[in-house]
Design an enzyme around this catalytic site. Structure first.
Site, PDB file in Angstrom:
ATOM      1  N   GLU A 188     -35.046 -63.844 -48.386  1.00 32.94           N
ATOM      2  CA  GLU A 188     -35.686 -64.531 -49.505  1.00 32.94           C
ATOM      3  C   GLU A 188     -36.946 -63.749 -49.835  1.00 32.94           C
ATOM      4  O   GLU A 188     -37.971 -63.902 -49.172  1.00 32.94           O
ATOM      5  CB  GLU A 188     -36.005 -65.982 -49.133  1.00 32.94           C
ATOM      6  CG  GLU A 188     -34.770 -66.813 -48.772  1.00 32.94           C
ATOM      7  CD  GLU A 188     -33.792 -66.970 -49.926  1.00 32.94           C
ATOM      8  OE1 GLU A 188     -34.165 -66.649 -51.069  1.00 32.94           O
ATOM      9  OE2 GLU A 188     -32.661 -67.406 -49.689  1.00 32.94           O
ATOM     10  N   CYS A 238     -43.687 -67.085 -54.239  1.00 37.91           N
ATOM     11  CA  CYS A 238     -42.724 -66.016 -54.532  1.00 37.91           C
ATOM     12  C   CYS A 238     -42.046 -66.210 -55.883  1.00 37.91           C
ATOM     13  O   CYS A 238     -41.557 -65.240 -56.468  1.00 37.91           O
ATOM     14  CB  CYS A 238     -41.685 -65.912 -53.431  1.00 37.91           C
ATOM     15  SG  CYS A 238     -40.735 -67.423 -53.148  1.00 37.91           S
TER      16      CYS A 238
END
Length: 472
Positions: free
Chosen positions: A218, A252
């Site tokens: 991720e 993110c």
């Protein structure tokens, strides 16, 4: 970078202990998994104040509400969702054998993989440790967590909470610097999940490759916002600003840059400033607005800003105050006149800096996105269904929000993950359960064995008839 031999031996010993415990109980019952998840949920509720206070200490300042919304609440929702659906997920999946294999039964059994390694970043250290852990437990696995060295107080609170619920041979927590993280990623896990930067993700994948350990990465990247011609600028700002300001942009999936129709930069800046002021006012002493995690990150962001200014960009703050170097508080810094030579357009920003880029026509905006590495998220600001579909069809990203930002991450019933440089694999919900399970195909025959029809010697009439029937 080498770590002490004793520390390496400790990591190996913990992994061996967990693997032995798993081998002794390789298929935890539904009731066992439910009991663990329920105990974890109660621990989260009981420790929520300690966790949010620890986050506040690690950041210098972090809004308790931000921590509840982005760290604690998603974990509890994740557990509730998993408890509701786990029994169905665990059921073997019936498949069709087909005429060629008849009579036979085919099913897919979802089996725990074993020991899962989880490498946790500093930006959401509760959600991004406990979240994957919930998935690992639901799938029947044991887990080792490597926490970030930049969140020591949160680590302490997490360790205290998890030790109340789990023995070390079920869930183990590891702390340490980059050398420990490197050794951790090189362990022969049955699955490894890493959340962090693309640069570090490459090292993690390389280390895992030596053990053929499956990985879920991720990562991040530069997640764009496309503001279409039909979208009122003030509405676009209202829809994206929370995603940029939550945790001071240290997310993110935070909007990394905005593409606006030519001539609308000034109105975008004005609308952003107005909305930011109504939400936060002055950020220096505002409890609702978070700080940059540490001095190193604050200095990095200052260097990015200075580089942009030195190369001709215009920087305007979202509020009429100077940045607070003492408290590491930065209102969003809006940058116009950017180009690819600037640092701000080369790497993921991961902070409260927002470049604004003008485009001529939607095709040009799409081309701009497609000329760059595929991002973790893409945000479409348009009420025109045709425009929405054109962008969806012609771009690639890990996930998409239409007329919103970052909230797709909170969808428990949908996968979350990147594509290409922004990551690989998925977790959350059912997809997370599948990621941390082995889908084992099982063919079962009874007393009648039709498989012998294709045994040698080849060429008999029945085999010839079969070939003619199936090869057509």
């Amino acid at each position: 970078m080498n770590m002490p031999v004793e520390a390496q031996q400790t990591l190996t010993a913990i992994l061996q202990s967990q693997r032995q415990a798993f081998q002794a109980d390789p298929a935890p019952q539904y009731s066992q998994r439910v009991a663990q998840l329920q105990a974890l949920k109660q621990a989260l509720i009981a420790h929520q104040d300690k966790l949010t206070n620890a986050l506040k200490q690690d950041y210098g300042h972090r809004s308790v509400d931000d921590s509840m919304i982005s760290d604690i609440m998603p974990c509890i929702n994740n557990i509730n969702y998993s408890l509701k659906h786990l029994k169905k997920w665990m059921q073997p999946s019936r498949r069709h054998a087909g005429l060629l294999l008849a009579p036979a039964k085919i099913k897919v059994q979802y089996q725990p993989v074993g020991v899962v390694g989880i490498i946790v970043p500093w930006n959401f250290p509760v959600m991004l440790s406990v979240g994957p852990l919930i998935t690992a437990i639901a799938a029947g696995n044991r887990a080792m967590l490597k926490l970030s060295e930049f969140t020591p107080q949160t680590n302490k609170a997490l360790i205290a909470m998890l030790e109340e619920v789990f023995e070390q041979d079920s869930v183990a927590v590891i702390e340490g610097e980059a050398d420990v993280a490197a050794a951790f990623s090189a362990l022969p896990f049955d699955h490894l999940l890493f959340t962090g930067s693309t640069t570090v993700g490459r090292h993690v994948m390389r280390a895992a490759a030596d053990n053929l350990t499956p990985v879920t990465l991720e990562l991040g990247g530069k997640s764009p916002v496309i503001v279409a011609e039909d979208m009122p600028i003030a509405t676009a700002v209202e829809r994206l600003i929370y995603g940029k300001c939550l945790n001071a942009g240290q997310i993110c999936v935070a909007p990394d840059y905005v593409l606006v129709p030519r001539g609308k930069t000034a109105s975008f800046i004005a609308a952003y400033q107005a909305k930011f002021t109504s939400m936060y006012g002055q950020v220096a002493n505002n409890d609702d607005y978070g700080a940059i995690i540490n001095q190193r990150q604050f200095d990095r962001l200052q260097a990015v800003l200075q580089d942009a200014k030195d190369k001709g960009a215009t920087v305007v703050a979202a509020s009429n105050e100077t940045q607070s170097a003492v408290h590491r508080k930065m209102p969003t810094q809006l940058i116009s006149g950017v180009n690819d030579d600037m640092l701000v357009m080369q790497d993921e920003i991961f902070g409260p800096i927002l470049p604004i880029i003008e485009y001529d026509g939607l095709a040009q905006a799409i081309e701009y996105v497609n000329q760059r590495p595929r991002p973790l998220a893409l945000y479409i600001m348009s009420f025109d269904s045709g425009v929405q579909q054109q962008i969806l069809n012609q771009t690639h990203s890990g996930g998409v929000c239409i007329n919103d930002a970052i909230f797709h991450v909170a969808a428990d019933d949908a996968p979350f993950g990147g594509i290409g440089p922004s990551g690989m694999g998925h977790y959350h919900g059912k997809e997370g359960f599948l990621t941390m399970s082995h889908a084992k195909t099982i063919l079962q025959r009874g007393k009648l064995n039709t498989g012998k029809i294709v045994h040698p010697p080849y060429g008999n009439k029945l085999q010839q008839m079969l070939m003619k029937f199936f090869v057509r």
